[in-house]
Design a protein around this motif. Structure first.
Motif, PDB file in Angstrom:
ATOM      1  N   ASP A 131      81.071  45.156  27.505  1.00  0.00           N
ATOM      2  CA  ASP A 131      81.595  45.439  26.164  1.00  0.00           C
ATOM      3  C   ASP A 131      80.604  46.208  25.300  1.00  0.00           C
ATOM      4  O   ASP A 131      80.989  47.006  24.444  1.00  0.00           O
ATOM      5  N   LYS A 132      79.294  46.022  25.492  1.00  0.00           N
ATOM      6  CA  LYS A 132      78.288  46.698  24.658  1.00  0.00           C
ATOM      7  C   LYS A 132      77.664  47.915  25.337  1.00  0.00           C
ATOM      8  O   LYS A 132      76.889  48.631  24.711  1.00  0.00           O
ATOM      9  N   LEU A 133      77.972  48.154  26.594  1.00  0.00           N
ATOM     10  CA  LEU A 133      77.378  49.283  27.321  1.00  0.00           C
ATOM     11  C   LEU A 133      77.750  50.633  26.700  1.00  0.00           C
ATOM     12  O   LEU A 133      76.861  51.470  26.505  1.00  0.00           O
ATOM     13  N   PRO A 134      79.014  50.909  26.342  1.00  0.00           N
ATOM     14  CA  PRO A 134      79.317  52.199  25.716  1.00  0.00           C
ATOM     15  C   PRO A 134      78.595  52.393  24.385  1.00  0.00           C
ATOM     16  O   PRO A 134      78.129  53.488  24.066  1.00  0.00           O
ATOM     17  N   GLN A 135      78.462  51.324  23.619  1.00  0.00           N
ATOM     18  CA  GLN A 135      77.770  51.412  22.333  1.00  0.00           C
ATOM     19  C   GLN A 135      76.274  51.689  22.551  1.00  0.00           C
ATOM     20  O   GLN A 135      75.683  52.503  21.842  1.00  0.00           O
ATOM     21  N   ALA A 136      75.638  51.054  23.547  1.00  0.00           N
ATOM     22  CA  ALA A 136      74.227  51.282  23.847  1.00  0.00           C
ATOM     23  C   ALA A 136      74.004  52.708  24.368  1.00  0.00           C
ATOM     24  O   ALA A 136      73.020  53.354  24.009  1.00  0.00           O
ATOM     25  N   ALA A 137      74.922  53.206  25.194  1.00  0.00           N
ATOM     26  CA  ALA A 137      74.802  54.579  25.710  1.00  0.00           C
ATOM     27  C   ALA A 137      74.935  55.583  24.578  1.00  0.00           C
ATOM     28  O   ALA A 137      74.208  56.589  24.536  1.00  0.00           O
ATOM     29  N   SER A 138      75.845  55.324  23.652  1.00  0.00           N
ATOM     30  CA  SER A 138      76.017  56.208  22.503  1.00  0.00           C
ATOM     31  C   SER A 138      74.756  56.230  21.642  1.00  0.00           C
ATOM     32  O   SER A 138      74.307  57.292  21.198  1.00  0.00           O
ATOM     33  N   GLN A 139      74.182  55.062  21.400  1.00  0.00           N
ATOM     34  CA  GLN A 139      72.954  54.974  20.610  1.00  0.00           C
ATOM     35  C   GLN A 139      71.793  55.680  21.304  1.00  0.00           C
ATOM     36  O   GLN A 139      71.000  56.363  20.668  1.00  0.00           O
ATOM     37  N   ALA A 140      71.691  55.534  22.627  1.00  0.00           N
ATOM     38  CA  ALA A 140      70.639  56.203  23.382  1.00  0.00           C
ATOM     39  C   ALA A 140      70.804  57.726  23.319  1.00  0.00           C
ATOM     40  O   ALA A 140      69.824  58.469  23.172  1.00  0.00           O
ATOM     41  N   GLY A 141      72.041  58.202  23.401  1.00  0.00           N
ATOM     42  CA  GLY A 141      72.302  59.637  23.284  1.00  0.00           C
ATOM     43  C   GLY A 141      71.921  60.175  21.924  1.00  0.00           C
ATOM     44  O   GLY A 141      71.331  61.252  21.804  1.00  0.00           O
ATOM     45  N   LYS A 142      72.240  59.441  20.858  1.00  0.00           N
ATOM     46  CA  LYS A 142      71.872  59.865  19.499  1.00  0.00           C
ATOM     47  C   LYS A 142      70.350  59.905  19.334  1.00  0.00           C
ATOM     48  O   LYS A 142      69.806  60.822  18.723  1.00  0.00           O
ATOM     49  N   THR A 143      69.684  58.902  19.897  1.00  0.00           N
ATOM     50  CA  THR A 143      68.225  58.857  19.792  1.00  0.00           C
ATOM     51  C   THR A 143      67.595  60.041  20.527  1.00  0.00           C
ATOM     52  O   THR A 143      66.683  60.692  19.997  1.00  0.00           O
ATOM     53  N   LEU A 144      68.067  60.341  21.730  1.00  0.00           N
ATOM     54  CA  LEU A 144      67.543  61.492  22.468  1.00  0.00           C
ATOM     55  C   LEU A 144      67.806  62.802  21.731  1.00  0.00           C
ATOM     56  O   LEU A 144      66.947  63.686  21.684  1.00  0.00           O
ATOM     57  N   ARG A 145      68.988  62.928  21.157  1.00  0.00           N
ATOM     58  CA  ARG A 145      69.328  64.123  20.398  1.00  0.00           C
ATOM     59  C   ARG A 145      68.394  64.285  19.195  1.00  0.00           C
ATOM     60  O   ARG A 145      67.910  65.383  18.906  1.00  0.00           O
ATOM     61  N   ASN A 146      68.116  63.185  18.485  1.00  0.00           N
ATOM     62  CA  ASN A 146      67.213  63.245  17.334  1.00  0.00           C
ATOM     63  C   ASN A 146      65.785  63.584  17.756  1.00  0.00           C
ATOM     64  O   ASN A 146      65.107  64.381  17.082  1.00  0.00           O
ATOM     65  N   LEU A 147      65.326  63.002  18.848  1.00  0.00           N
ATOM     66  CA  LEU A 147      63.986  63.321  19.332  1.00  0.00           C
ATOM     67  C   LEU A 147      63.867  64.787  19.727  1.00  0.00           C
ATOM     68  O   LEU A 147      62.864  65.446  19.442  1.00  0.00           O
ATOM     69  N   ILE A 163      72.093  47.860  36.634  1.00  0.00           N
ATOM     70  CA  ILE A 163      71.144  47.099  35.808  1.00  0.00           C
ATOM     71  C   ILE A 163      71.554  47.167  34.333  1.00  0.00           C
ATOM     72  O   ILE A 163      71.530  46.153  33.624  1.00  0.00           O
ATOM     73  N   ALA A 164      71.943  48.356  33.855  1.00  0.00           N
ATOM     74  CA  ALA A 164      72.377  48.490  32.462  1.00  0.00           C
ATOM     75  C   ALA A 164      73.630  47.663  32.210  1.00  0.00           C
ATOM     76  O   ALA A 164      73.777  47.040  31.144  1.00  0.00           O
ATOM     77  N   LEU A 165      74.535  47.633  33.160  1.00  0.00           N
ATOM     78  CA  LEU A 165      75.752  46.835  33.020  1.00  0.00           C
ATOM     79  C   LEU A 165      75.428  45.346  32.940  1.00  0.00           C
ATOM     80  O   LEU A 165      76.019  44.613  32.140  1.00  0.00           O
ATOM     81  N   LEU A 166      74.459  44.911  33.731  1.00  0.00           N
ATOM     82  CA  LEU A 166      74.059  43.510  33.697  1.00  0.00           C
ATOM     83  C   LEU A 166      73.317  43.152  32.402  1.00  0.00           C
ATOM     84  O   LEU A 166      73.487  42.074  31.855  1.00  0.00           O
ATOM     85  N   VAL A 167      72.495  44.058  31.906  1.00  0.00           N
ATOM     86  CA  VAL A 167      71.707  43.772  30.700  1.00  0.00           C
ATOM     87  C   VAL A 167      72.583  43.798  29.455  1.00  0.00           C
ATOM     88  O   VAL A 167      72.527  42.885  28.618  1.00  0.00           O
ATOM     89  N   PHE A 168      73.375  44.853  29.293  1.00  0.00           N
ATOM     90  CA  PHE A 168      74.160  45.006  28.065  1.00  0.00           C
ATOM     91  C   PHE A 168      75.547  44.395  28.159  1.00  0.00           C
ATOM     92  O   PHE A 168      76.160  44.106  27.135  1.00  0.00           O
ATOM     93  N   GLY A 169      76.058  44.250  29.315  1.00  0.00           N
ATOM     94  CA  GLY A 169      77.421  43.733  29.474  1.00  0.00           C
ATOM     95  C   GLY A 169      78.421  44.863  29.343  1.00  0.00           C
ATOM     96  O   GLY A 169      78.137  45.920  28.775  1.00  0.00           O
TER      97      GLY A 169
END
Length: 118
Positions: free
Chosen positions: A23-39, A15-21
């Motif tokens: 090319d943008k999936l690694p960037q979205a995963a990185s952003q999600a990891g940073k957000t979880l780390r900050n929280l 589902i994540a691959l279909l939503v983000f594509g």
């Protein structure tokens, strides 16, 4: 992990691959990891500030104890095995009270009346 099986994790990845594509999936995963780390960092900081503000009397305070399920489990069910598995020995009750024998009243006889007792 979070009660998810392999099939659920694979479905989420698809589902994540279909939503983000692709090319943008690694960037979205990185952003999600940073957000979880900050929280996580903010939550730890808030917990440490709360402990520092409460003082040394509450050094063992855990905010998760405020959850009613954890509170009941910790304070009511924690020592359940101790009193269930150990039968308590009851001691026989002994009294030093020895009542005086009382004369029974005859038919139609009135009991004694004490005006000060009423």
């Amino acid at each position: 992990m979070f009660g998810l099986g392999w099939m659920e994790i694979c479905a989420l990845v698809v589902i994540a691959l279909l939503v983000f594509g692709p090319d943008k999936l690694p960037q979205a995963a990185s952003q999600a990891g940073k957000t979880l780390r900050n929280l996580r960092r903010m939550a730890n900081s808030a917990r440490d500030d709360l402990r520092a503000g409460l003082g040394p009397e509450f050094s063992n305070f855990d905010p998760s104890d405020l959850n009613p399920k954890n509170f009941v489990r910790k304070h009511l069910l924690e020592d359940e095995d101790d009193w269930v598995n150990k039968p308590q020995q009851l001691e026989p009750v002994t009294t030093s009270y020895d009542p005086e024998p009382v004369d029974e009243l005859g038919y139609g006889e009135l009991p004694p009346y004490d005006a000060e007792a009423t």
